[in-house]
Design an enzyme around this catalytic site. Structure first.
Site, mmCIF file in Angstrom:
data_model
loop_
_atom_site.group_PDB
_atom_site.id
_atom_site.type_symbol
_atom_site.label_atom_id
_atom_site.label_comp_id
_atom_site.label_asym_id
_atom_site.label_seq_id
_atom_site.Cartn_x
_atom_site.Cartn_y
_atom_site.Cartn_z
ATOM 1 N N THR A 138 39.526 12.068 -60.349
ATOM 2 C CA THR A 138 38.941 10.826 -59.516
ATOM 3 C C THR A 138 38.968 9.728 -60.553
ATOM 4 O O THR A 138 38.585 9.693 -61.366
ATOM 5 C CB THR A 138 37.243 11.327 -59.309
ATOM 6 O OG1 THR A 138 37.486 12.709 -58.710
ATOM 7 C CG2 THR A 138 36.830 10.420 -58.448
ATOM 8 N N GLU A 168 41.244 15.278 -54.930
ATOM 9 C CA GLU A 168 40.751 16.664 -54.596
ATOM 10 C C GLU A 168 39.319 16.513 -54.227
ATOM 11 O O GLU A 168 38.373 15.873 -54.907
ATOM 12 C CB GLU A 168 40.866 17.226 -56.113
ATOM 13 C CG GLU A 168 40.351 18.799 -55.896
ATOM 14 C CD GLU A 168 41.106 19.534 -54.959
ATOM 15 O OE1 GLU A 168 42.185 19.696 -54.926
ATOM 16 O OE2 GLU A 168 40.360 19.979 -54.259
ATOM 17 N N LYS A 224 38.430 9.306 -52.141
ATOM 18 C CA LYS A 224 37.771 10.057 -52.957
ATOM 19 C C LYS A 224 36.460 9.694 -53.193
ATOM 20 O O LYS A 224 35.447 10.087 -53.143
ATOM 21 C CB LYS A 224 38.376 10.656 -54.076
ATOM 22 C CG LYS A 224 37.721 11.539 -54.952
ATOM 23 C CD LYS A 224 37.412 12.714 -54.516
ATOM 24 C CE LYS A 224 36.325 13.360 -55.393
ATOM 25 N NZ LYS A 224 36.327 14.381 -56.097
ATOM 26 N N PHE A 269 24.137 17.849 -45.966
ATOM 27 C CA PHE A 269 23.654 16.873 -47.109
ATOM 28 C C PHE A 269 22.649 16.039 -46.500
ATOM 29 O O PHE A 269 22.564 14.870 -46.873
ATOM 30 C CB PHE A 269 24.862 16.200 -47.340
ATOM 31 C CG PHE A 269 25.704 16.576 -48.488
ATOM 32 C CD1 PHE A 269 26.308 17.864 -48.240
ATOM 33 C CD2 PHE A 269 25.792 16.137 -49.828
ATOM 34 C CE1 PHE A 269 27.107 18.581 -49.196
ATOM 35 C CE2 PHE A 269 26.470 16.646 -50.611
ATOM 36 C CZ PHE A 269 27.234 17.819 -50.712
ATOM 37 N N CYS A 280 30.219 15.121 -60.714
ATOM 38 C CA CYS A 280 30.696 14.314 -60.049
ATOM 39 C C CYS A 280 30.151 12.913 -59.352
ATOM 40 O O CYS A 280 30.230 12.128 -59.732
ATOM 41 C CB CYS A 280 31.581 15.081 -58.748
ATOM 42 S SG CYS A 280 32.600 16.136 -59.572
ATOM 43 N N LYS A 283 28.320 10.160 -61.630
ATOM 44 C CA LYS A 283 29.177 9.521 -62.226
ATOM 45 C C LYS A 283 30.183 8.757 -61.300
ATOM 46 O O LYS A 283 30.771 7.564 -61.638
ATOM 47 C CB LYS A 283 29.947 10.218 -63.311
ATOM 48 C CG LYS A 283 31.357 10.795 -62.935
ATOM 49 C CD LYS A 283 32.400 11.454 -63.844
ATOM 50 C CE LYS A 283 33.522 12.151 -63.385
ATOM 51 N NZ LYS A 283 34.270 11.526 -62.354
ATOM 52 N N LYS A 343 22.882 22.757 -59.228
ATOM 53 C CA LYS A 343 22.959 23.377 -57.968
ATOM 54 C C LYS A 343 23.249 25.036 -58.084
ATOM 55 O O LYS A 343 23.855 25.328 -58.956
ATOM 56 C CB LYS A 343 24.005 23.015 -56.934
ATOM 57 C CG LYS A 343 25.316 23.162 -57.123
ATOM 58 C CD LYS A 343 26.381 22.535 -56.025
ATOM 59 C CE LYS A 343 27.764 22.949 -56.413
ATOM 60 N NZ LYS A 343 28.430 22.413 -55.174
HETATM 61 C C1 UDX Z 1 30.707 17.209 -55.008
HETATM 62 C C2 UDX Z 1 31.407 16.814 -53.564
HETATM 63 O O1 UDX Z 1 30.649 17.510 -52.499
HETATM 64 C C3 UDX Z 1 32.813 17.373 -53.887
HETATM 65 O O2 UDX Z 1 33.593 17.160 -52.477
HETATM 66 C C4 UDX Z 1 33.705 16.651 -54.659
HETATM 67 O O3 UDX Z 1 35.068 16.996 -54.882
HETATM 68 C C5 UDX Z 1 32.958 16.644 -56.126
HETATM 69 O O4 UDX Z 1 31.467 16.242 -55.868
HETATM 70 P P1 UDX Z 1 29.702 19.108 -56.400
HETATM 71 O O5 UDX Z 1 29.473 18.152 -57.633
HETATM 72 O O6 UDX Z 1 30.531 20.307 -56.702
HETATM 73 O O7 UDX Z 1 30.859 18.420 -55.225
HETATM 74 O O8 UDX Z 1 28.296 19.286 -55.761
HETATM 75 P P2 UDX Z 1 27.794 19.133 -54.250
HETATM 76 O O9 UDX Z 1 27.931 20.485 -53.524
HETATM 77 O O10 UDX Z 1 28.235 17.998 -53.506
HETATM 78 O O11 UDX Z 1 26.176 18.890 -54.496
HETATM 79 C C6 UDX Z 1 25.991 17.733 -55.215
HETATM 80 C C7 UDX Z 1 24.379 17.790 -55.435
HETATM 81 O O12 UDX Z 1 23.906 17.184 -54.408
HETATM 82 C C8 UDX Z 1 23.921 18.941 -55.921
HETATM 83 O O13 UDX Z 1 22.895 18.680 -57.229
HETATM 84 C C9 UDX Z 1 22.806 19.338 -54.828
HETATM 85 O O14 UDX Z 1 21.793 19.983 -55.052
HETATM 86 C C10 UDX Z 1 22.613 17.912 -54.108
HETATM 87 N N1 UDX Z 1 22.244 17.827 -52.704
HETATM 88 C C11 UDX Z 1 23.446 18.354 -51.930
HETATM 89 C C12 UDX Z 1 21.079 17.582 -52.115
HETATM 90 O O15 UDX Z 1 20.212 17.270 -53.083
HETATM 91 N N2 UDX Z 1 20.842 17.636 -50.876
HETATM 92 C C13 UDX Z 1 21.640 18.144 -50.041
HETATM 93 O O16 UDX Z 1 21.499 18.087 -48.843
HETATM 94 C C14 UDX Z 1 23.260 18.396 -50.574
#
Ligand code: UDX
Length: 471
Positions: A138, A168, A224, A269, A280, A283, A343
């Protein structure tokens, strides 16, 4: 140009392109294994010998469901190997995926591009035959065009090299599934030859119906970060509404269910709670803010600033809820914390809201004991002064208040009756709004959510089941 790489001698089928994958973190290790699963010969390259040694022995140095099995399978088929020798890996490959990290710079919101620049420069210098360099990391918009110039300047004379971008979208915890079955494949800045090579690489997902989009180089970079910015905005939106729900005695989870039924909005979400963390989203929105500022797109800067502020305020809100549950001060209070990872299904604690809250309470003099099914070790390395337990019960012994900060299934499935006997006070702050509040209140617990009100235990007359009461 990709056609030039093929041996299309009459009668013999064209060989499949061979691949190098530069960088073997979450993204690279998963991508390398997934490409081997799709039938390609893959060499994963990393500068860290310990990582290469572990991966070569089939050990994944982080927790990612299904990845270890996939890597072991393809070490065995011989289609996958790992090395620290970039020159050798490039020499035996036609397509070079750049999967190195782009962390936040210290002291700035900008992305640190040193690794990505050095990976592209390294591949360029090592090229011994024509190839395609595919950026997956990214990066801020405009980076790929600069890297393209770098590749052109450093590639040996007579070697045709093309740089394209293929962002990605994988999620931690679901990395294998997301890589093998992506929602979409985005290819930026590719010539017809490189685009057709990418169609071959992603032939299996394309056959499953995955959309394949060819776009400009800058658009690919922005797809992205915009996707992550949108996800972050959705979370901060619902967290702002959660604050309103608290003030107005409404329930944000039910509200999210109701608005999520609108196909234009969607339910995913929209879980209010402790907010987003990880390597991710935080940042990426900060790097976007920085880059948008440089380019004068000030509305984006303002929007992302607000999203970030709402998100960080959720952590402070939970700290204050814990203070209030302990009567205004947590000094010497025992606090049981369930969850350290940012998470579930990961051991990643980078910018973890859970660990942040646990540490903040510890700094205010609380005796904090944390349990996480996977992230205990990484969390301990990050915050060695916190106490870590080996199980849920251990973390909760004599607790004045319990905080559920990461919604692992084993926490949601835990027995509130048994746990009620372990704690001093049956109060749980459900900072992810995921507990079955009725079940916990029936076991005598006070359950405090974010934007979902407080579910109090109701003393039931003998023989009459307890019911929950929303205050
Ligand atoms: C994210 C993007 O989803 C992914 O497409 C990208 O490539 C990388 O960044 P990731 O960092 O693995 O992926 O986590 P993600 O599942 O997106 O969750 C991010 C954060 O949001 C977590 O801390 C999660 O607890 C929080 N979250 C998610 C919420 O607080 N509420 C929600 O409804 C969903």
């Amino acid at each position: 140009m990709f056609g030039m790489m093929r041996d299309e001698a009459a009668g013999s089928p064209a060989p499949r392109p061979r691949m190098s994958v530069i960088g073997t973190g979450y993204l690279g290790a998963t991508h390398a294994a997934a490409m081997a699963e799709l039938g390609f010969d893959v060499v994963g390259v990393d500068t860290d010998p310990a990582k290469v040694e572990a991966l070569s022995a089939g050990r994944v140095p982080f927790y990612e469901p299904g990845l270890e099995e996939l890597i072991a399978r393809h070490l065995a088929t011989g289609r996958l190997r790992f090395t620290t020798d970039l020159t050798e890996a490039v020499a035996v490959s036609d397509i070079h995926f750049v999967c190195v990290g782009t962390p936040q710079q210290t002291g700035s919101h900008a992305a640190d591009l040193r690794f990505v620049e050095s990976a592209v420069a390294g591949v360029a210098r090592a090229l011994s035959h024509d190839g395609v360099v595919v950026g997956k990391s990214t990066v801020p918009v405009g980076t790929a065009a600069r890297l393209r110039e770098l590749l052109g300047a450093l590639a040996p004379e007579g070697v045709a090299a093309e740089l394209i971008w293929n962002p990605e979208f994988l999620r931690e915890g679901k990395a294998v599934e997301d890589t093998l079955h992506p929602d979409r494949v985005v290819i930026g800045g590719a010539s017809p030859g490189a685009a057709s090579a990418m169609r071959e690489v992603y032939a299996a997902p394309i056959a499953e119906g995955t959309p394949f989009l060819t776009v400009g180089l800058e658009t690919a970079e922005l797809v992205k970060v915009s996707a992550n910015a949108f996800l972050a905005t959705k979370i901060s939106f619902i967290n702002a509404i959660a604050e309103l729900c608290t003030a107005a005695d409404a329930d944000v989870s039910t509200l999210a269910d109701a608005i999520g039924l609108d196909g234009r909005i969607g339910r995913r979400f929209l879980d209010a709670g402790l907010g987003f963390g990880g390597g991710c989203l935080p940042k990426d929105i900060r790097a976007l803010m920085h880059r948008a500022g440089e380019l004068g797109a000030l509305e984006v800067v303002g929007l992302m600033q607000q999203v970030d502020e709402i998100n960080m305020a959720q952590r402070q809100r939970v700290v204050e809820m814990a203070l209030s549950a302990c009567g205004g001060s947590v000094l010497n209070a025992r606090i049981g914390v369930l969850g350290a990872a940012f998470k579930p299904l990961t051991d990643d604690v980078r910018d973890s809201p859970a660990l942040n809250v646990a540490a903040a309470l510890h700094l205010r003099g609380a005796q904090v004991t944390v349990f996480d099914p996977a992230a205990g070790e990484t969390a301990h390395r990050t915050f060695p002064t916190l106490s870590f337990a080996d199980g849920i019960r251990d973390a909760l012994v004599d607790a004045h208040v319990v905080l559920l900060l990461t919604e692992w299934h084993e926490f949601l499935d835990a027995d509130p009756v048994a746990l009620g006997e372990t704690v001093r006070t049956r109060t749980i702050i459900d900072a992810r709004n995921k507990l079955d509040a009725a079940r916990w209140s029936a076991a005598g617990w006070t359950v405090i959510g974010l934007g979902t009100g407080v579910t109090r235990p109701v003393a039931a007359p003998l023989g009459v089941p307890a019911v929950e009461l929303l205050v």
